[in-house]
Design a protein around this motif. Structure first.
Motif, PDB file in Angstrom:
ATOM      1  N   ASN A  94      -6.372 -62.355  47.115  1.00  0.00           N
ATOM      2  CA  ASN A  94      -6.339 -60.987  46.591  1.00  0.00           C
ATOM      3  C   ASN A  94      -7.707 -60.333  46.730  1.00  0.00           C
ATOM      4  OD1 ASN A  94      -3.648 -60.926  45.856  1.00  0.00           O
ATOM      5  ND2 ASN A  94      -4.032 -61.624  43.785  1.00  0.00           N
ATOM      6  N   PHE A  95      -8.757 -61.122  46.494  1.00  0.00           N
ATOM      7  CA  PHE A  95     -10.110 -60.592  46.653  1.00  0.00           C
ATOM      8  C   PHE A  95     -10.334 -60.144  48.092  1.00  0.00           C
ATOM      9  CE2 PHE A  95     -14.418 -61.404  48.189  1.00  0.00           C
ATOM     10  CZ  PHE A  95     -15.107 -60.416  47.489  1.00  0.00           C
ATOM     11  N   LEU A  96      -9.956 -60.983  49.053  1.00  0.00           N
ATOM     12  CA  LEU A  96     -10.174 -60.642  50.459  1.00  0.00           C
ATOM     13  C   LEU A  96      -9.420 -59.373  50.842  1.00  0.00           C
ATOM     14  CD1 LEU A  96     -10.078 -64.180  52.122  1.00  0.00           C
ATOM     15  CD2 LEU A  96     -12.084 -62.725  51.712  1.00  0.00           C
ATOM     16  N   SER A  97      -8.210 -59.252  50.362  1.00  0.00           N
ATOM     17  CA  SER A  97      -7.406 -58.069  50.653  1.00  0.00           C
ATOM     18  C   SER A  97      -8.028 -56.809  50.037  1.00  0.00           C
ATOM     19  CB  SER A  97      -5.987 -58.273  50.128  1.00  0.00           C
ATOM     20  OG  SER A  97      -5.235 -57.109  50.299  1.00  0.00           O
ATOM     21  N   LEU A  98      -8.386 -56.884  48.749  1.00  0.00           N
ATOM     22  CA  LEU A  98      -8.997 -55.734  48.082  1.00  0.00           C
ATOM     23  C   LEU A  98     -10.348 -55.391  48.697  1.00  0.00           C
ATOM     24  CD1 LEU A  98      -8.196 -56.511  44.339  1.00  0.00           C
ATOM     25  CD2 LEU A  98      -7.238 -54.654  45.717  1.00  0.00           C
ATOM     26  N   SER A  99     -11.111 -56.402  49.049  1.00  0.00           N
ATOM     27  CA  SER A  99     -12.432 -56.182  49.638  1.00  0.00           C
ATOM     28  C   SER A  99     -12.310 -55.486  50.996  1.00  0.00           C
ATOM     29  CB  SER A  99     -13.168 -57.516  49.773  1.00  0.00           C
ATOM     30  OG  SER A  99     -14.464 -57.319  50.246  1.00  0.00           O
ATOM     31  N   ALA A 100     -11.383 -55.941  51.823  1.00  0.00           N
ATOM     32  CA  ALA A 100     -11.168 -55.304  53.123  1.00  0.00           C
ATOM     33  C   ALA A 100     -10.722 -53.853  52.940  1.00  0.00           C
ATOM     34  CB  ALA A 100     -10.137 -56.084  53.930  1.00  0.00           C
ATOM     35  N   HIS A 101      -9.861 -53.633  51.967  1.00  0.00           N
ATOM     36  CA  HIS A 101      -9.328 -52.295  51.694  1.00  0.00           C
ATOM     37  C   HIS A 101     -10.454 -51.357  51.253  1.00  0.00           C
ATOM     38  CE1 HIS A 101      -5.394 -50.249  50.166  1.00  0.00           C
ATOM     39  NE2 HIS A 101      -6.215 -49.363  50.682  1.00  0.00           N
ATOM     40  N   ILE A 102     -11.299 -51.806  50.333  1.00  0.00           N
ATOM     41  CA  ILE A 102     -12.366 -50.937  49.830  1.00  0.00           C
ATOM     42  C   ILE A 102     -13.415 -50.699  50.906  1.00  0.00           C
ATOM     43  CG2 ILE A 102     -13.881 -52.655  48.721  1.00  0.00           C
ATOM     44  CD1 ILE A 102     -12.915 -49.191  47.331  1.00  0.00           C
ATOM     45  N   ASN A 103     -13.676 -51.692  51.737  1.00  0.00           N
ATOM     46  CA  ASN A 103     -14.645 -51.493  52.823  1.00  0.00           C
ATOM     47  C   ASN A 103     -14.139 -50.478  53.839  1.00  0.00           C
ATOM     48  OD1 ASN A 103     -16.717 -53.130  51.871  1.00  0.00           O
ATOM     49  ND2 ASN A 103     -15.805 -54.967  52.745  1.00  0.00           N
ATOM     50  N   GLU A 104     -12.849 -50.490  54.097  1.00  0.00           N
ATOM     51  CA  GLU A 104     -12.261 -49.488  54.990  1.00  0.00           C
ATOM     52  C   GLU A 104     -12.396 -48.086  54.385  1.00  0.00           C
ATOM     53  OE1 GLU A 104      -8.097 -48.626  57.399  1.00  0.00           O
ATOM     54  OE2 GLU A 104      -8.044 -49.946  55.651  1.00  0.00           O
ATOM     55  N   GLU A 115     -18.740 -48.920  43.239  1.00  0.00           N
ATOM     56  CA  GLU A 115     -18.542 -49.497  41.914  1.00  0.00           C
ATOM     57  C   GLU A 115     -17.324 -50.423  41.914  1.00  0.00           C
ATOM     58  OE1 GLU A 115     -18.032 -47.880  37.304  1.00  0.00           O
ATOM     59  OE2 GLU A 115     -18.181 -46.447  38.945  1.00  0.00           O
ATOM     60  N   SER A 116     -16.235 -49.983  42.502  1.00  0.00           N
ATOM     61  CA  SER A 116     -15.025 -50.801  42.595  1.00  0.00           C
ATOM     62  C   SER A 116     -15.288 -52.079  43.376  1.00  0.00           C
ATOM     63  CB  SER A 116     -13.908 -50.012  43.287  1.00  0.00           C
ATOM     64  OG  SER A 116     -13.532 -48.891  42.543  1.00  0.00           O
ATOM     65  N   ASP A 117     -16.059 -51.954  44.436  1.00  0.00           N
ATOM     66  CA  ASP A 117     -16.399 -53.108  45.263  1.00  0.00           C
ATOM     67  C   ASP A 117     -17.088 -54.177  44.413  1.00  0.00           C
ATOM     68  OD1 ASP A 117     -16.697 -54.659  47.564  1.00  0.00           O
ATOM     69  OD2 ASP A 117     -18.408 -53.510  48.311  1.00  0.00           O
ATOM     70  N   TYR A 118     -18.018 -53.757  43.580  1.00  0.00           N
ATOM     71  CA  TYR A 118     -18.697 -54.721  42.710  1.00  0.00           C
ATOM     72  C   TYR A 118     -17.730 -55.335  41.698  1.00  0.00           C
ATOM     73  CZ  TYR A 118     -21.138 -56.867  38.944  1.00  0.00           C
ATOM     74  OH  TYR A 118     -21.503 -57.771  37.985  1.00  0.00           O
ATOM     75  N   TYR A 119     -16.904 -54.509  41.087  1.00  0.00           N
ATOM     76  CA  TYR A 119     -15.991 -55.024  40.063  1.00  0.00           C
ATOM     77  C   TYR A 119     -15.008 -56.051  40.620  1.00  0.00           C
ATOM     78  CZ  TYR A 119     -17.593 -51.330  36.872  1.00  0.00           C
ATOM     79  OH  TYR A 119     -18.341 -50.520  36.066  1.00  0.00           O
ATOM     80  N   LEU A 168     -16.967 -59.242  40.928  1.00  0.00           N
ATOM     81  CA  LEU A 168     -17.133 -59.832  39.603  1.00  0.00           C
ATOM     82  C   LEU A 168     -15.843 -60.502  39.143  1.00  0.00           C
ATOM     83  CD1 LEU A 168     -18.831 -60.295  37.042  1.00  0.00           C
ATOM     84  CD2 LEU A 168     -18.106 -58.006  36.274  1.00  0.00           C
ATOM     85  N   ALA A 169     -14.730 -59.830  39.347  1.00  0.00           N
ATOM     86  CA  ALA A 169     -13.427 -60.388  38.952  1.00  0.00           C
ATOM     87  C   ALA A 169     -13.142 -61.689  39.698  1.00  0.00           C
ATOM     88  CB  ALA A 169     -12.319 -59.368  39.195  1.00  0.00           C
ATOM     89  N   LYS A 170     -13.488 -61.735  40.969  1.00  0.00           N
ATOM     90  CA  LYS A 170     -13.305 -62.965  41.737  1.00  0.00           C
ATOM     91  C   LYS A 170     -14.194 -64.077  41.183  1.00  0.00           C
ATOM     92  CE  LYS A 170     -15.612 -63.777  45.345  1.00  0.00           C
ATOM     93  NZ  LYS A 170     -16.486 -64.926  45.553  1.00  0.00           N
ATOM     94  N   VAL A 195      -3.044 -55.925  40.431  1.00  0.00           N
ATOM     95  CA  VAL A 195      -3.872 -57.130  40.280  1.00  0.00           C
ATOM     96  C   VAL A 195      -4.403 -57.271  38.857  1.00  0.00           C
ATOM     97  CG1 VAL A 195      -6.061 -58.183  40.998  1.00  0.00           C
ATOM     98  CG2 VAL A 195      -4.479 -57.315  42.708  1.00  0.00           C
ATOM     99  N   THR A 196      -4.802 -56.176  38.245  1.00  0.00           N
ATOM    100  CA  THR A 196      -5.410 -56.251  36.910  1.00  0.00           C
ATOM    101  C   THR A 196      -4.392 -56.501  35.795  1.00  0.00           C
ATOM    102  OG1 THR A 196      -5.399 -53.827  36.717  1.00  0.00           O
ATOM    103  CG2 THR A 196      -7.438 -54.868  37.512  1.00  0.00           C
TER     104      THR A 196
END
Length: 118
Positions: free
Chosen positions: A93-103, A75-79, A82-84, A23-24
Motif C-alpha cells: 500500500n505504501f508503494l502504491s500511495l507513494s507512486a501515486h503522490i509522486n506522479e 505533506e501527504s508524502d511524509y505522512y 510515517l504511517a509505513k 487505507v486510513t
C-alpha cells in the motif's frame, strides 16, 4: 477560469484522496485525531486547492493555489512514509500511495510552470 474536473492532476488527486480514506480506515483508533486526521486533511487539500485555484480570476492566483496544493502533496508524502514506518500501512500500500503522490507532485510542478509562463 476553467473546470477543475477537466484537469488530469485533479482527477489523480481526487483518486489519491479516496485511496487515503480507504487505507486510513485500518489505522489504530487512537490515531483518529492524530495521523489519520492529518493525512486525510492533507490528501483532500491537494484536490481542494486545485479546485479553488480554478475559480480564481488570474493566472497568478491559480499558480499560487497550485503551489499550496504541491505543499499538501509533500505533506501527504511524509505522512504515508510515517504511517509505513509505524506499520500502520502495508509495504505494498505504501508503494502504491507513494507512486501515486509522486506522479501528482510531478504533474503539479509541470502545471505550475506552464501557468506561470502564461
Amino acid at each position: 477560469m476553467q473546470n477543475y474536473k477537466d484537469l488530469k492532476v485533479w482527477v489523480k488527486a481526487h483518486e489519491f484522496a479516496l485511496s487515503v480514506y480507504t487505507v486510513t480506515q485500518n489505522f489504530p483508533k487512537e490515531e483518529v485525531y492524530g495521523l489519520t486526521s492529518q493525512l486525510r486533511r492533507a490528501a483532500v487539500a491537494i484536490a481542494a486547492n486545485i479546485a479553488e485555484g480554478c475559480g480564481k480570476k488570474t493566472q497568478s492566483d491559480f499558480a499560487n493555489f497550485l503551489n499550496i496544493s504541491l505543499g499538501s502533496a509533500n505533506e501527504s508524502d511524509y505522512y504515508i512514509l510515517l504511517a509505513k514506518d509505524l506499520s500502520y500501512i502495508k509495504p505494498d500500500n505504501f508503494l502504491s500511495l507513494s507512486a501515486h503522490i509522486n506522479e501528482i507532485k510531478a504533474m503539479l510542478i509541470n502545471l505550475i510552470t506552464k501557468v506561470r509562463q502564461g
